[in-house]
Scaffold this motif. Structure first.
Motif, short mmCIF file in Angstrom:
data_model
loop_
_atom_site.label_atom_id
_atom_site.label_comp_id
_atom_site.label_asym_id
_atom_site.label_seq_id
_atom_site.Cartn_x
_atom_site.Cartn_y
_atom_site.Cartn_z
N PHE A 107 0.83 -1.04 0.06
CA PHE A 107 0.08 -0.26 -0.34
C PHE A 107 0.11 1.39 0.28
CE2 PHE A 107 -2.35 3.67 1.26
CZ PHE A 107 -3.91 3.09 0.76
N LYS A 109 4.03 1.44 -0.68
CA LYS A 109 4.94 2.07 -1.92
C LYS A 109 4.06 1.91 -3.36
CE LYS A 109 8.13 -1.67 -4.57
NZ LYS A 109 8.17 -2.86 -4.84
N ARG A 110 2.74 1.61 -3.57
CA ARG A 110 1.89 1.73 -4.48
C ARG A 110 1.64 3.43 -4.23
NH1 ARG A 110 -2.83 -0.53 -3.86
NH2 ARG A 110 -1.61 -2.84 -2.98
N TYR A 111 1.50 3.51 -3.22
CA TYR A 111 0.54 5.36 -3.50
C TYR A 111 1.89 5.59 -2.55
CZ TYR A 111 -3.34 2.09 -3.95
OH TYR A 111 -4.49 1.36 -3.98
N GLY A 112 2.39 5.89 -2.35
CA GLY A 112 3.50 6.91 -1.93
C GLY A 112 3.35 7.80 -0.97
N VAL A 113 2.47 6.38 0.03
CA VAL A 113 2.09 7.54 0.94
C VAL A 113 3.56 7.33 2.58
CG1 VAL A 113 -0.65 7.41 0.85
CG2 VAL A 113 0.98 5.15 2.41
N MET A 117 0.75 5.64 8.17
CA MET A 117 0.24 6.54 8.55
C MET A 117 -0.98 5.61 9.00
SD MET A 117 -2.40 8.53 4.80
CE MET A 117 -2.90 7.29 4.63
N VAL A 123 -9.10 -0.56 5.39
CA VAL A 123 -9.64 -0.66 4.07
C VAL A 123 -8.90 -2.21 4.07
CG1 VAL A 123 -7.68 0.03 2.11
CG2 VAL A 123 -8.21 1.70 4.19
N GLU A 125 -8.68 -4.60 1.08
CA GLU A 125 -7.99 -5.41 -0.20
C GLU A 125 -7.68 -6.34 -0.97
OE1 GLU A 125 -4.92 -1.43 -0.97
OE2 GLU A 125 -4.15 -4.27 -0.86
N PHE A 137 -2.76 -7.89 -7.61
CA PHE A 137 -3.91 -6.88 -7.28
C PHE A 137 -5.45 -6.66 -7.59
CE2 PHE A 137 -5.23 -1.81 -5.64
CZ PHE A 137 -5.76 -2.60 -4.92
#
Ligand SMILES: Nc1ncnc2c1ncn2[C@@H]1O[C@H](COP(=O)(O)OP(=O)(O)O)[C@@H](O)[C@H]1O
Ligand SMILES: Nc1ncnc2c1ncn2[C@@H]1O[C@H](COP(=O)(O)OP(=O)(O)O)[C@@H](O)[C@H]1O
Ligand SMILES: [Mg+2]
Ligand SMILES: [Mg+2]
Lengths: 246, 246
Positions: A107, A109-113, A117, A123, A125, A137
């Motif tokens: 997560f 890595k995929r969304y750069g958060v 957080m 959530v 998936e 995914f």
């Protein structure tokens, strides 16, 4: 149903990355052997580790027993000895269901958060369980189109997974541990029931000690942070002290 | 609202990979300039091509006009000349909504299925519109957690996208073309309406000639299959012959 005492181990049906699944003399029951092996990165990193099978078998047995007590039916029947369980046989739906309370892993890595957080609400998936495809995914529409699961099954799976999350958070809270995320698998029993299956262990959860901020899960192995089995044993020790679980 | 005849082009607000977006003297209206430029692989492949802006501008104008006639409201107001349109200004929701009738592109790759495998019913996917992250595949729960869109917006977006698919299939059917998949974008107008926006063109659709099985879309450029503009012109020619559209 065969009496539990009369169950005999038969053929090795499937040897996975962490467990061996054997048929028994009862078509509705499987014999699970937790191996002393740990893998990561879809099997690319693989090590034998004494005591690892046992801690996972015990942790998973305790958690599944607790979930059943809390109204979440699952495949677990009985722990036989240190490394072996009996479970209800299911046909696994090839979806890894992930529930996340904090951002981590793919997560992040995929969304750069930001690492860890916190989400306002958990959530969910799905990942398509396929070693050749590297567990991609997947969304509900793709999974339906590929006949992996029906929309009704996926709704039900999410519902149960979120209930598991609620109870796991309570348990880990009592252990002074944050449940970052976890993966569960579901299957269909011979008589058509959708059932929580596989394992719930530090192999399939991300857990962070609230005081030390250290990982108490397979990330120790993934990131090469030190010996894994002592960490799993520490976790098991804390789990055994949780009122209600022990 | 300013009279259309009195609209003046003001500042360049955003220069994208295919279009330039200008503000106008009306805060609710944007001026879109279709550039003679084509890109692929998130801008890594980029070429200037005379006539490309014009064909896309005309195709997109025809399609948006047709969709509105068929009850699908959208941002299109008017084509001004060969390369320029007026559209209603929206705040774009950073999701690329993909509808697929046949497997292709990232779907084919992600799940290892046969090229152009036909789906029983159309499949929808969201990608998070982010050049830095390379437009990652996203699900509803992640998008909600990241405040990209609300669940209600995503439901509505899917509903509209599937209606667009129904009408586009009718149009391309009359052109002897299979609509493999397409991407649309949505935004929120200044007065809060969710609206179909951006463009619908061979840049954003995968189209296959039923007779020759040749691509009539940006895949010609992606895969280096020959000159792109003649293909787009052929498509425009066929579109202009469709009863109802012309
Ligand atoms: N109750 C069950 N009945 C049948 N199969 C199961 C059951 N629970 C788990 N499984 C499957 O058995 C295998 C367990 O072995 P594991 O080492 O975890 O495999 P993998 O490498 O595929 O993750 C998995 O494929 C899992 O999906
Ligand atoms: N009606 C609209 N109002 C405001 N922005 C829009 C509207 N329609 C499309 N856009 C945005 O304008 C830009 C169009 O330029 P384009 O070259 O397609 O950009 P990109 O390289 O981001 O795809 C896109 O970012 C798109 O989301
Ligand atoms: Mg496993
Ligand atoms: Mg664009």
């Amino acid at each position: 149903m065969t009496e539990i005492a009369d169950i005999e181990k038969k053929d090795l049906l499937y040897k996975g990355k962490a467990k061996e699944m054997f048929t028994t003399n009862d078509p509705d029951i499987m014999w699970v052997h937790y191996m002393d092996q740990v893998t990561a990165f879809n099997g690319k990193k693989k090590v034998q580790m004494q005591g690892k099978g046992q801690t996972n078998c015990e942790i998973s047995s305790l958690i599944f027993t607790d979930l059943a007590k809390h109204g979440i039916e699952n495949h677990f029947i009985k722990q036989l000895d240190s490394n072996n369980q009996l479970v209800k046989r299911v046909k696994i739906i090839p979806l890894e269901t992930v529930v996340r309370n904090f951002a981590s892993g793919s997560f992040e890595k995929r969304y750069g958060v930001k690492h860890l957080m916190k989400f306002e609400k958990p959530v969910t998936e799905f990942f398509y369980k396929s070693d050749e495809l590297d567990d991609p995914f997947i969304n509900d529409f793709d999974a339906e189109a590929l006949n992996i699961a029906t929309e009704a099954q996926m709704q039900k799976i999410r519902e149960i997974a979120l209930k598991v999350n609620d109870r796991l958070k309570e348990i880990f809270n009592d252990m002074d541990v944050d449940l970052v995320d976890f993966k569960v698998e579901f299957g269909i029993t011979n008589d058509g029931q959708l059932l929580l299956a596989d394992e719930i262990s530090p192999d399939s959860c991300r857990l962070v000690d609230r005081k030390t901020k250290k990982s108490l899960d397979k990330d120790v192995f993934r990131k090469g942070l030190g010996a894994l089995v002592p960490v799993y044993k520490e976790l098991l020790g804390r789990l055994e002290k949780v009122e209600d679980v022990k």
